[in-house]
Design a protein around this motif. Sequence first.
Motif, PDB file in Angstrom:
ATOM      1  N   ALA A 228       0.837  -1.203   0.000  1.00  0.00           N
ATOM      2  CA  ALA A 228       0.000   0.000   0.000  1.00  0.00           C
ATOM      3  C   ALA A 228       0.870   1.252   0.000  1.00  0.00           C
ATOM      4  N   GLN A 229       1.998   1.196   0.722  1.00  0.00           N
ATOM      5  CA  GLN A 229       2.891   2.358   0.733  1.00  0.00           C
ATOM      6  C   GLN A 229       3.506   2.580  -0.647  1.00  0.00           C
ATOM      7  N   GLY A 230       3.806   1.499  -1.342  1.00  0.00           N
ATOM      8  CA  GLY A 230       4.284   1.644  -2.717  1.00  0.00           C
ATOM      9  C   GLY A 230       3.248   2.312  -3.599  1.00  0.00           C
ATOM     10  N   ARG A 231       1.990   1.935  -3.405  1.00  0.00           N
ATOM     11  CA  ARG A 231       0.918   2.572  -4.166  1.00  0.00           C
ATOM     12  C   ARG A 231       0.839   4.064  -3.863  1.00  0.00           C
ATOM     13  N   ILE A 232       1.033   4.428  -2.591  1.00  0.00           N
ATOM     14  CA  ILE A 232       0.978   5.843  -2.218  1.00  0.00           C
ATOM     15  C   ILE A 232       2.049   6.618  -2.976  1.00  0.00           C
ATOM     16  N   LEU A 233       3.237   6.055  -3.067  1.00  0.00           N
ATOM     17  CA  LEU A 233       4.312   6.719  -3.810  1.00  0.00           C
ATOM     18  C   LEU A 233       3.918   6.939  -5.266  1.00  0.00           C
ATOM     19  N   VAL A 234       3.386   5.901  -5.881  1.00  0.00           N
ATOM     20  CA  VAL A 234       3.050   5.992  -7.299  1.00  0.00           C
ATOM     21  C   VAL A 234       1.908   6.981  -7.517  1.00  0.00           C
ATOM     22  N   LEU A 235       0.869   6.874  -6.699  1.00  0.00           N
ATOM     23  CA  LEU A 235      -0.302   7.724  -6.901  1.00  0.00           C
ATOM     24  C   LEU A 235      -0.014   9.170  -6.523  1.00  0.00           C
ATOM     25  N   GLY A 236       0.908   9.368  -5.571  1.00  0.00           N
ATOM     26  CA  GLY A 236       1.139  10.717  -5.094  1.00  0.00           C
ATOM     27  C   GLY A 236       2.011  11.558  -6.005  1.00  0.00           C
ATOM     28  N   HIS A 237       3.019  10.961  -6.604  1.00  0.00           N
ATOM     29  CA  HIS A 237       4.048  11.786  -7.242  1.00  0.00           C
ATOM     30  C   HIS A 237       4.435  11.351  -8.642  1.00  0.00           C
ATOM     31  N   ARG A 238       3.609  10.576  -9.314  1.00  0.00           N
ATOM     32  CA  ARG A 238       3.975  10.106 -10.642  1.00  0.00           C
ATOM     33  C   ARG A 238       2.999  10.612 -11.676  1.00  0.00           C
ATOM     34  N   ASN A 239       3.488  10.895 -12.863  1.00  0.00           N
ATOM     35  CA  ASN A 239       2.571  11.255 -13.941  1.00  0.00           C
ATOM     36  C   ASN A 239       2.019   9.982 -14.586  1.00  0.00           C
ATOM     37  N   THR A 240       1.149  10.164 -15.572  1.00  0.00           N
ATOM     38  CA  THR A 240       0.416   9.005 -16.091  1.00  0.00           C
ATOM     39  C   THR A 240       1.353   7.975 -16.722  1.00  0.00           C
ATOM     40  N   ARG A 241       2.326   8.456 -17.472  1.00  0.00           N
ATOM     41  CA  ARG A 241       3.268   7.538 -18.121  1.00  0.00           C
ATOM     42  C   ARG A 241       4.025   6.705 -17.093  1.00  0.00           C
ATOM     43  N   GLU A 242       4.455   7.370 -16.023  1.00  0.00           N
ATOM     44  CA  GLU A 242       5.199   6.675 -14.975  1.00  0.00           C
ATOM     45  C   GLU A 242       4.314   5.697 -14.208  1.00  0.00           C
ATOM     46  N   LYS A 243       3.078   6.109 -13.976  1.00  0.00           N
ATOM     47  CA  LYS A 243       2.148   5.191 -13.310  1.00  0.00           C
ATOM     48  C   LYS A 243       1.975   3.918 -14.123  1.00  0.00           C
ATOM     49  N   LEU A 244       1.784   4.086 -15.421  1.00  0.00           N
ATOM     50  CA  LEU A 244       1.544   2.921 -16.266  1.00  0.00           C
ATOM     51  C   LEU A 244       2.786   2.037 -16.335  1.00  0.00           C
ATOM     52  N   ALA A 245       3.957   2.656 -16.433  1.00  0.00           N
ATOM     53  CA  ALA A 245       5.192   1.871 -16.457  1.00  0.00           C
ATOM     54  C   ALA A 245       5.348   1.088 -15.153  1.00  0.00           C
ATOM     55  N   ALA A 246       5.080   1.744 -14.036  1.00  0.00           N
ATOM     56  CA  ALA A 246       5.173   1.055 -12.743  1.00  0.00           C
ATOM     57  C   ALA A 246       4.180  -0.094 -12.683  1.00  0.00           C
ATOM     58  N   PHE A 247       2.995   0.140 -13.217  1.00  0.00           N
ATOM     59  CA  PHE A 247       1.982  -0.909 -13.237  1.00  0.00           C
ATOM     60  C   PHE A 247       2.453  -2.113 -14.053  1.00  0.00           C
ATOM     61  N   LEU A 248       2.997  -1.850 -15.218  1.00  0.00           N
ATOM     62  CA  LEU A 248       3.445  -2.957 -16.069  1.00  0.00           C
ATOM     63  C   LEU A 248       4.587  -3.735 -15.417  1.00  0.00           C
ATOM     64  N   LEU A 249       5.479  -3.005 -14.753  1.00  0.00           N
ATOM     65  CA  LEU A 249       6.568  -3.702 -14.058  1.00  0.00           C
ATOM     66  C   LEU A 249       6.022  -4.553 -12.906  1.00  0.00           C
ATOM     67  N   GLU A 250       5.040  -3.999 -12.196  1.00  0.00           N
ATOM     68  CA  GLU A 250       4.438  -4.776 -11.111  1.00  0.00           C
ATOM     69  C   GLU A 250       3.800  -6.048 -11.661  1.00  0.00           C
ATOM     70  N   MET A 251       3.068  -5.915 -12.752  1.00  0.00           N
ATOM     71  CA  MET A 251       2.384  -7.072 -13.330  1.00  0.00           C
ATOM     72  C   MET A 251       3.385  -8.076 -13.903  1.00  0.00           C
ATOM     73  N   SER A 252       4.472  -7.579 -14.471  1.00  0.00           N
ATOM     74  CA  SER A 252       5.517  -8.489 -14.945  1.00  0.00           C
ATOM     75  C   SER A 252       6.041  -9.341 -13.791  1.00  0.00           C
ATOM     76  N   GLY A 253       6.268  -8.693 -12.652  1.00  0.00           N
ATOM     77  CA  GLY A 253       6.782  -9.426 -11.509  1.00  0.00           C
ATOM     78  C   GLY A 253       5.776 -10.395 -10.922  1.00  0.00           C
ATOM     79  N   ARG A 254       4.506  -9.998 -10.907  1.00  0.00           N
ATOM     80  CA  ARG A 254       3.518 -10.816 -10.200  1.00  0.00           C
ATOM     81  C   ARG A 254       2.854 -11.846 -11.102  1.00  0.00           C
ATOM     82  N   LEU A 255       2.713 -11.532 -12.397  1.00  0.00           N
ATOM     83  CA  LEU A 255       1.992 -12.446 -13.297  1.00  0.00           C
ATOM     84  C   LEU A 255       2.930 -13.268 -14.164  1.00  0.00           C
ATOM     85  N   ALA A 256       4.122 -12.738 -14.431  1.00  0.00           N
ATOM     86  CA  ALA A 256       5.020 -13.421 -15.361  1.00  0.00           C
ATOM     87  C   ALA A 256       6.363 -13.738 -14.717  1.00  0.00           C
ATOM     88  N   ALA A 257       6.391 -13.722 -13.378  1.00  0.00           N
ATOM     89  CA  ALA A 257       7.619 -14.057 -12.643  1.00  0.00           C
ATOM     90  C   ALA A 257       8.803 -13.232 -13.136  1.00  0.00           C
TER      91      ALA A 257
END
Lengths: 194, 194
Positions: free
Chosen positions: A104-133
Amino acid sequence: MVSARRGDTLVGAGAPAEHCFFVLEGALRVWRPLADGRRQILAFAFPGDWVGVGELREHNASVEAVAPARAERYPLRSLAAAAAADAGAAAALRELLRAGLEAAQGRILVLGHRNTREKLAAFLLEMSGRLAAGGDAVDLPMSRHDIVDYLGMSPETVCRNFTQLAADGVVALPEPNLVRILRRELLEFIGLWP
Amino acid sequence: MVSARRGDTLVGAGAPAEHCFFVLEGALRVWRPLADGRRQILAFAFPGDWVGVGELREHNASVEAVAPARAERYPLRSLAAAAAADAGAAAALRELLRAGLEAAQGRILVLGHRNTREKLAAFLLEMSGRLAAGGDAVDLPMSRHDIVDYLGMSPETVCRNFTQLAADGVVALPEPNLVRILRRELLEFIGLWP
DNA sequence: CGTCTAGTTGAGTTAGCTCAACGTGAGTGG
DNA sequence: CCACTCACGTTGAGCTAACTCAACTAGACG
């Protein structure tokens, strides 16, 4: 054991908190409704994740299946009983809560201080780690609308940033829900925490 | 027992996680540095709050005094030992983590889907509850800059929204750090969750 | 008395929103 | 089998909320 089709509700927000879930297969979204009718998705849950272990009197979020899902259902009071009887179980439960807090704290960082491009990149990296090992071929189980409500942006902006990342050669999008990371170092430069 | 002057660092980000704190007096900020040099303040801590109980190997956030503060310092391993020996202590520790998770989820809602005016209203309501026991006279210990880094907006925007809330008669600002809530029902309409 | 910081206000710019249109694939009913 | 609908994803155009840059004030402090 619970089976859910795409869109099924496992738990409605406001329901008494009696059970938690351990995801076996598929994907869930945990979300709260907002006053203006939109949703904030607090978390996605994938196989191996726990959902609802931190609920007190009632569930303050709904849990729904993003993709066909199977989960084990445990009574919360039996978890509490196990924690009271066994120090190891208590430590494990504590670790679940700690990991949830860290996420949740990681989400706060992303939602608080990132623009849309950065949010999406962070999201894709998170999903790569969690869904595709950590692999580069990520098959997203959730819709664009879910991503919208997870990252707090408009559907058009999500879409435009997907398109832009593909145009820049950072990812390939053979299908809308299939992301292939082409240049991970760039994606990490854009989206990596902090 | 630790005493800190305004601006003192109790814990630096990246330091090995050996201690946690129980705030007796004053106010602390818990924050992480960002790549662009800005800060994300994850939480403020006031008397009665715990800080750092969810740290694992190292502190992933810095803890600093926003106002002159006193806190009790406990070794994390002694908390873990108490939790292992006493089921009641384990439950209390679990409850601290659960409350922290709930607070973080509230932050996600505010940061994800609220505009600046709503963020600021939610912030003032939170501070009223935590600093003034729900009363209307709130003496903010933190600077505008801290509010900026807590809510993820620019200092000018924070300031303009303060001015606007005052112009609308929702609050009075006899001094920059002294907020008097004049029309709580309006403030809640603007900033209340969800 | 100068310097420095925090807070505020003004002016102009832009990132991301809204509104609108369009294409596509999955159901659904005739 | 085809026509229709509908949800989803994408793209374009224009607008606005919030940002940046800049200036000014007031209090703190040597």
